[in-house]
Scaffold this motif. Structure first.
Motif, PDB file in Angstrom:
ATOM      1  N   VAL B 140       0.844  -1.197   0.000  1.00 37.93           N
ATOM      2  CA  VAL B 140       0.000   0.000   0.000  1.00 37.93           C
ATOM      3  C   VAL B 140       0.879   1.247   0.000  1.00 37.93           C
ATOM      4  CG1 VAL B 140      -1.580   1.348   1.413  1.00 37.93           C
ATOM      5  CG2 VAL B 140      -2.016  -1.076   1.030  1.00 37.93           C
ATOM      6  N   GLY B 141       1.904   1.240   0.848  1.00 40.67           N
ATOM      7  CA  GLY B 141       2.807   2.389   0.907  1.00 40.67           C
ATOM      8  C   GLY B 141       3.483   2.638  -0.426  1.00 40.67           C
ATOM      9  N   ASN B 142       3.759   1.541  -1.140  1.00 40.49           N
ATOM     10  CA  ASN B 142       4.397   1.646  -2.440  1.00 40.49           C
ATOM     11  C   ASN B 142       3.459   2.203  -3.497  1.00 40.49           C
ATOM     12  OD1 ASN B 142       6.985   1.187  -2.918  1.00 40.49           O
ATOM     13  ND2 ASN B 142       6.816  -0.992  -3.364  1.00 40.49           N
ATOM     14  N   SER B 143       2.158   1.999  -3.303  1.00 40.12           N
ATOM     15  CA  SER B 143       1.207   2.286  -4.372  1.00 40.12           C
ATOM     16  C   SER B 143       0.482   3.612  -4.197  1.00 40.12           C
ATOM     17  CB  SER B 143       0.152   1.176  -4.440  1.00 40.12           C
ATOM     18  OG  SER B 143       0.757  -0.078  -4.438  1.00 40.12           O
ATOM     19  N   VAL B 144       0.512   4.171  -2.997  1.00 38.22           N
ATOM     20  CA  VAL B 144      -0.298   5.367  -2.776  1.00 38.22           C
ATOM     21  C   VAL B 144       0.410   6.588  -3.376  1.00 38.22           C
ATOM     22  CG1 VAL B 144       0.646   5.878  -0.491  1.00 38.22           C
ATOM     23  CG2 VAL B 144      -1.652   6.590  -1.051  1.00 38.22           C
ATOM     24  N   PRO B 145      -0.315   7.403  -4.150  1.00 41.17           N
ATOM     25  CA  PRO B 145       0.301   8.630  -4.674  1.00 41.17           C
ATOM     26  C   PRO B 145       0.527   9.601  -3.522  1.00 41.17           C
ATOM     27  CG  PRO B 145      -1.883   8.225  -5.642  1.00 41.17           C
ATOM     28  CD  PRO B 145      -1.714   7.251  -4.553  1.00 41.17           C
ATOM     29  N   GLU B 146       1.776   9.991  -3.305  1.00 40.03           N
ATOM     30  CA  GLU B 146       2.098  10.770  -2.109  1.00 40.03           C
ATOM     31  C   GLU B 146       1.364  12.108  -2.049  1.00 40.03           C
ATOM     32  OE1 GLU B 146       6.171  10.461  -2.685  1.00 40.03           O
ATOM     33  OE2 GLU B 146       6.512   9.286  -0.881  1.00 40.03           O
ATOM     34  N   PHE B 147       1.270  12.773  -3.194  1.00 37.47           N
ATOM     35  CA  PHE B 147       0.642  14.095  -3.161  1.00 37.47           C
ATOM     36  C   PHE B 147      -0.825  13.981  -2.785  1.00 37.47           C
ATOM     37  CE2 PHE B 147      -1.287  13.560  -7.361  1.00 37.47           C
ATOM     38  CZ  PHE B 147      -0.454  12.615  -7.914  1.00 37.47           C
ATOM     39  N   TRP B 148      -1.446  12.880  -3.211  1.00 35.25           N
ATOM     40  CA  TRP B 148      -2.849  12.666  -2.872  1.00 35.25           C
ATOM     41  C   TRP B 148      -2.993  12.305  -1.396  1.00 35.25           C
ATOM     42  CZ3 TRP B 148      -5.395   7.899  -1.655  1.00 35.25           C
ATOM     43  CH2 TRP B 148      -6.781   8.007  -1.563  1.00 35.25           C
ATOM     44  N   LEU B 149      -2.089  11.462  -0.911  1.00 32.37           N
ATOM     45  CA  LEU B 149      -2.101  11.117   0.509  1.00 32.37           C
ATOM     46  C   LEU B 149      -1.985  12.384   1.348  1.00 32.37           C
ATOM     47  CD1 LEU B 149      -2.011   8.897   2.674  1.00 32.37           C
ATOM     48  CD2 LEU B 149       0.468   8.971   2.510  1.00 32.37           C
ATOM     49  N   GLY B 150      -1.102  13.297   0.911  1.00 31.49           N
ATOM     50  CA  GLY B 150      -0.959  14.571   1.611  1.00 31.49           C
ATOM     51  C   GLY B 150      -2.281  15.314   1.679  1.00 31.49           C
ATOM     52  N   LEU B 151      -2.998  15.341   0.544  1.00 28.40           N
ATOM     53  CA  LEU B 151      -4.286  16.040   0.502  1.00 28.40           C
ATOM     54  C   LEU B 151      -5.298  15.367   1.430  1.00 28.40           C
ATOM     55  CD1 LEU B 151      -4.734  16.846  -3.281  1.00 28.40           C
ATOM     56  CD2 LEU B 151      -4.446  18.457  -1.409  1.00 28.40           C
ATOM     57  N   VAL B 152      -5.304  14.038   1.437  1.00 30.45           N
ATOM     58  CA  VAL B 152      -6.239  13.320   2.302  1.00 30.45           C
ATOM     59  C   VAL B 152      -5.928  13.618   3.776  1.00 30.45           C
ATOM     60  CG1 VAL B 152      -7.006  11.034   3.044  1.00 30.45           C
ATOM     61  CG2 VAL B 152      -6.690  11.509   0.628  1.00 30.45           C
ATOM     62  N   LEU B 153      -4.636  13.656   4.100  1.00 28.85           N
ATOM     63  CA  LEU B 153      -4.260  13.964   5.479  1.00 28.85           C
ATOM     64  C   LEU B 153      -4.688  15.381   5.848  1.00 28.85           C
ATOM     65  CD1 LEU B 153      -0.748  12.290   5.804  1.00 28.85           C
ATOM     66  CD2 LEU B 153      -2.910  11.548   6.775  1.00 28.85           C
ATOM     67  N   VAL B 154      -4.575  16.310   4.900  1.00 28.72           N
ATOM     68  CA  VAL B 154      -5.031  17.676   5.150  1.00 28.72           C
ATOM     69  C   VAL B 154      -6.537  17.675   5.392  1.00 28.72           C
ATOM     70  CG1 VAL B 154      -5.438  19.925   4.069  1.00 28.72           C
ATOM     71  CG2 VAL B 154      -3.207  18.835   3.867  1.00 28.72           C
ATOM     72  N   LEU B 155      -7.236  16.921   4.552  1.00 26.19           N
ATOM     73  CA  LEU B 155      -8.691  16.848   4.677  1.00 26.19           C
ATOM     74  C   LEU B 155      -9.091  16.345   6.057  1.00 26.19           C
ATOM     75  CD1 LEU B 155     -11.420  16.967   3.042  1.00 26.19           C
ATOM     76  CD2 LEU B 155     -11.132  14.517   2.720  1.00 26.19           C
ATOM     77  N   VAL B 156      -8.453  15.248   6.478  1.00 24.87           N
ATOM     78  CA  VAL B 156      -8.820  14.655   7.764  1.00 24.87           C
ATOM     79  C   VAL B 156      -8.251  15.468   8.926  1.00 24.87           C
ATOM     80  CG1 VAL B 156      -8.620  12.597   9.209  1.00 24.87           C
ATOM     81  CG2 VAL B 156      -8.955  12.359   6.746  1.00 24.87           C
ATOM     82  N   GLY B 157      -6.958  15.758   8.862  1.00 21.75           N
ATOM     83  CA  GLY B 157      -6.278  16.383  10.001  1.00 21.75           C
ATOM     84  C   GLY B 157      -6.613  17.846  10.186  1.00 21.75           C
ATOM     85  N   TYR B 158      -6.911  18.548   9.094  1.00 22.26           N
ATOM     86  CA  TYR B 158      -7.213  19.979   9.216  1.00 22.26           C
ATOM     87  C   TYR B 158      -8.701  20.271   9.010  1.00 22.26           C
ATOM     88  CZ  TYR B 158      -7.823  24.802   7.794  1.00 22.26           C
ATOM     89  OH  TYR B 158      -8.306  26.074   7.669  1.00 22.26           O
ATOM     90  N   SER B 159      -9.230  19.894   7.843  1.00 19.93           N
ATOM     91  CA  SER B 159     -10.598  20.300   7.503  1.00 19.93           C
ATOM     92  C   SER B 159     -11.635  19.637   8.405  1.00 19.93           C
ATOM     93  CB  SER B 159     -10.909  19.960   6.052  1.00 19.93           C
ATOM     94  OG  SER B 159      -9.906  20.472   5.215  1.00 19.93           O
ATOM     95  N   ILE B 160     -11.449  18.350   8.696  1.00 15.77           N
ATOM     96  CA  ILE B 160     -12.474  17.644   9.467  1.00 15.77           C
ATOM     97  C   ILE B 160     -12.188  17.709  10.966  1.00 15.77           C
ATOM     98  CG2 ILE B 160     -13.555  15.399   9.890  1.00 15.77           C
ATOM     99  CD1 ILE B 160     -13.138  14.769   6.936  1.00 15.77           C
ATOM    100  N   LEU B 161     -10.996  17.256  11.371  1.00 17.58           N
ATOM    101  CA  LEU B 161     -10.709  17.196  12.805  1.00 17.58           C
ATOM    102  C   LEU B 161     -10.219  18.528  13.360  1.00 17.58           C
ATOM    103  CD1 LEU B 161      -8.883  13.741  12.932  1.00 17.58           C
ATOM    104  CD2 LEU B 161     -11.246  14.252  13.564  1.00 17.58           C
ATOM    105  N   GLY B 162      -9.521  19.301  12.517  1.00 15.51           N
ATOM    106  CA  GLY B 162      -8.985  20.569  12.989  1.00 15.51           C
ATOM    107  C   GLY B 162      -7.833  20.433  13.974  1.00 15.51           C
ATOM    108  N   TRP B 163      -7.163  19.272  13.973  1.00 15.90           N
ATOM    109  CA  TRP B 163      -6.057  19.063  14.911  1.00 15.90           C
ATOM    110  C   TRP B 163      -4.771  19.727  14.457  1.00 15.90           C
ATOM    111  CZ3 TRP B 163      -6.502  13.070  16.019  1.00 15.90           C
ATOM    112  CH2 TRP B 163      -7.678  12.847  16.749  1.00 15.90           C
ATOM    113  N   PHE B 164      -4.599  19.838  13.153  1.00 14.33           N
ATOM    114  CA  PHE B 164      -3.331  20.345  12.633  1.00 14.33           C
ATOM    115  C   PHE B 164      -3.562  21.633  11.849  1.00 14.33           C
ATOM    116  CE2 PHE B 164      -2.891  15.747  13.064  1.00 14.33           C
ATOM    117  CZ  PHE B 164      -1.819  15.718  13.945  1.00 14.33           C
ATOM    118  N   PRO B 165      -2.512  22.460  11.729  1.00 16.05           N
ATOM    119  CA  PRO B 165      -2.678  23.729  11.009  1.00 16.05           C
ATOM    120  C   PRO B 165      -2.937  23.526   9.522  1.00 16.05           C
ATOM    121  CG  PRO B 165      -0.390  23.366  11.627  1.00 16.05           C
ATOM    122  CD  PRO B 165      -1.182  22.307  12.309  1.00 16.05           C
ATOM    123  N   ALA B 166      -3.474  24.557   8.873  1.00 15.03           N
ATOM    124  CA  ALA B 166      -3.753  24.506   7.440  1.00 15.03           C
ATOM    125  C   ALA B 166      -2.434  24.367   6.669  1.00 15.03           C
ATOM    126  CB  ALA B 166      -4.474  25.782   7.017  1.00 15.03           C
TER     127      ALA B 166
END
Lengths: 294, 336
Positions: B140-166
């Motif tokens: 999975v780590g080999n196959s995930v597009p990193e830039f997209w993973l970054g966006l998903v983490l932003v979505l979850v960590g910032y937009s939804i949970l608000g735990w991390f900065p924008a």
């Protein structure tokens, strides 16, 4: 995964099978089946995209831009009012097509170079291998960026870019294989029975040196898709309005910060699943090839 | 002492390689289609304006002249002047290298630790469910597009949970951080700026996580394979048969022998990570080296492209040198 290893320092260097791997090859088979199924689904989606979606690839619903999933747009629309679900399906065509074409080109060019370099040796081998060295002394994605900037946009140019970055690895692989095959008696036998160099290369060395290539190629297809999407994401690959997963993710990147997930998440998920299919297939084949060497 | 001699010899060997890179980058950037001055002049510029701009940057000189100028500058530590910004490339780059290096070094270090722990754990349970899931995780780590993973983490960590900065930079500008090295976390700690330290650390979490997932897979595989090999080696079996304690077996036999191969692979992964940062920085507006080099490439800013190619090559070869030294320290059989 059953692995081969040689006894270090042992005079006979007898191959020892390391147990504890996937002894009966069941895990490998499962990976191959899973990978092949994923890829079949993606291929079917690409072929039947018009039947599976209500909207066209670049059709704009100007009244409904950035609408959330539901209603007449299964996965919503992007900022231009284009239907995400339809475009995710259509994009499989370009993504799969470019990646497969690029890997095929890389395999053909790399194999030819490797065959020639490995068989004839001498200065030709030296020159080719130095070029390969230069290519491989940069991170591959950086290299792809540079070549893409050099060649410019366009489907053909993208195929050439990705192939150029990959071909050196095949050249090296095939060259090593040819060099060891060349020493085997069957090659001598072919030469003594009057086969021309071209005949020896084509009939004897080529088929035998392709084994590692067959294993690497599927993994490489996945990598090619990631590179293509990465280039498009940075604006150096396929550009909007054409449907391509990386370009779609790029278009939706700004929406994500505002919590509008549907423009970027679905195309990325499709890309990820497709690459995972190639990885599973490649890894399974690799396991099998390793097991066979016993 | 032997190691020191080896390092000096290798550093000397680097000189011709880097000279080759300098020549190659200089020529290649001029082969690129596109004109560096056109992009700063805009559409309405006349041919005279373009010629004047070209003369200002010395681009009207012969290729030889330009190259000798560039090389002379390099020897005195002068990377030239950016065509886009008009600023000194050297000082611009100094501000950019720190943040990127911080990102890459933290991620690779983190990935090394995770790969070692999980890889050994997985090898001990070879072909059981735990092992299979680790292998799938690596895939999975080999196959995930990193830039997209970054966006998903932003979505979850910032937009939804608000735990991390924008994803809008590296540190909260209100914390009044004085830049020293450009690596914000380091700067914040050095200047004993508490709020800035917290902010820089919070900004680092998501991009580091993104890079780690992408980078950990090949390391994990390698550790698992080496550990399997050790576990089934005769020396390990003998040690076990002699009744050595588990701790000794684990530390003295398994861990050390497994780690031997890791440095060279880590060096390779470091290269991949440098490539990935171009994408990850873009997602997180990191304003680091990758973004700077990419912009240089897009605008055909010759001095910027030349400098970034040189720095990437330098990083790459230095990391491999460090890897060789660490390998020699870990494995006494290696003669430098």
């Amino acid at each position: 995964m059953a692995e081969l290893r040689t006894v270090p320092g042992g005079p006979a260097a007898a191959p020892v099978v390391v147990p504890g791997g996937d002894r009966d090859g069941r895990f490998a088979s499962r990976m191959i089946i899973a990978g092949a199924s994923i890829l079949s689904v993606v291929a079917l989606a690409a072929v039947f995209a018009p039947l599976l979606s209500q909207w066209g690839e670049t059709e704009i619903d100007a009244a409904n831009t950035l609408v959330a999933p539901g209603g007449s747009h299964l996965l919503g629309t992007d900022g231009n009012g284009m239907d995400i679900w339809s475009r995710v399906l259509y994009a499989a065509r370009l993504d799969l097509g470019i990646a497969l074409a690029a890997v095929a080109l890389a395999v053909v060019v790399g194999t030819l170079l490797g065959l020639v370099a490995g068989y004839f040796g001498g200065w030709l081998d030296d020159v080719l291998m130095r070029v390969v060295d230069i290519f491989q002394s940069f991170p591959t994605f950086i290299l792809a960026l540079a070549v893409a900037a050099l060649l410019g946009n366009g489907t053909i140019n993208l195929i050439v870019t990705i192939a150029a970055v990959n071909a050196p690895a095949y050249a090296r692989l095939v060259r090593a294989e040819v060099r060891s095959l060349r020493e085997l008696p069957f090659v001598d036998a072919a030469i003594t029975s009057g086969a021309s160099p071209a005949g020896v290369l084509w009939r004897h060395l080529l088929p035998n040196s392709l084994t590692p290539v067959r294993v690497i190629a599927p993994l490489n297809c996945g990598w090619a898709m990631l590179t293509l999407a990465g280039l498009s994401f940075l604006g150096l690959g396929v550009s909007i309005p054409e449907a391509e997963w990386g370009a779609m993710i790029s278009l939706g990147a700004a929406d994500v910060v505002g919590g509008r997930w549907w423009t970027s998440v679905p195309p990325g998920l499709a890309l990820f699943v497709c690459v995972l299919g190639f990885s599973l297939l490649g890894e399974g084949l690799q396991d099998r090839a390793n097991a066979k060497r016993r | 002492m032997r190691i020191l001699r080896f390092v000096v010899r290798r550093l000397l060997q680097l000189v011709p390689v880097l000279l080759g890179v300098v020549v190659l980058a200089f020529l290649l950037v001029r082969v690129l289609p596109g004109d560096p001055v056109r992009s700063i002049l805009g559409q309405n510029a006349t041919e005279e304006d373009a010629a004047a701009a070209r003369a200002r940057f010395g681009l009207d000189q012969s290729l030889w002249h330009q190259f000798l100028d560039y090389l002379g500058g390099l020897l005195t530590g002068d990377f030239g002047t950016s065509i886009q910004s008009g600023g000194s490339v050297g000082s611009e780059m100094a501000l950019r290298v720190g943040p990127t290096l911080e990102l890459v070094v933290i991620s690779v270090t983190f990935a090394l630790v995770v790969a070692t722990v999980l890889g050994i754990w997985s090898a001990k349970r070879a072909n059981r469910a735990g092992d299979h899931s680790i292998r799938i995780f690596a895939l999975v780590g080999n196959s995930v597009p990193e830039f997209w993973l970054g966006l998903v983490l932003v979505l979850v960590g910032y937009s939804i949970l608000g735990w991390f900065p924008a994803p809008n930079g590296r540190v909260d500008p209100d914390t009044g951080l004085t830049p020293l090295t450009g690596a914000d976390l380091v700067d914040a700690v050095l200047t004993a700026n508490g709020p800035a330290t917290a902010s820089a650390a919070a900004y680092l979490v998501l991009p580091v996580l993104t890079l780690v997932v992408g980078v950990v897979a090949p390391l994990l595989r390698s550790v698992r394979a080496s550990a399997l090999e050790v576990l089934h080696s005769e020396s390990y079996a003998a040690a076990k048969a002699h009744g050595l304690r588990d701790r000794t077996l684990h530390h003295g036999y398994l861990l050390r022998a497994t780690l031997v191969r890791l440095p060279s692979l880590a060096a390779l992964v470091f290269g991949t990570a440098i490539g990935s940062t171009v994408l990850v920085e873009y997602v997180f507006s990191w304003q680091g080296f990758g973004q700077w080099a990419l912009r240089g490439l897009l605008y055909r800013d010759y001095p910027v492209v030349q400098a970034s190619v040189l720095v990437i090559a330098l990083c790459y070869v230095l990391v491999f040198l460090i890897a060789d030294v660490v390998h020699a320290i870990l494995d006494p059989r290696v003669r430098l």
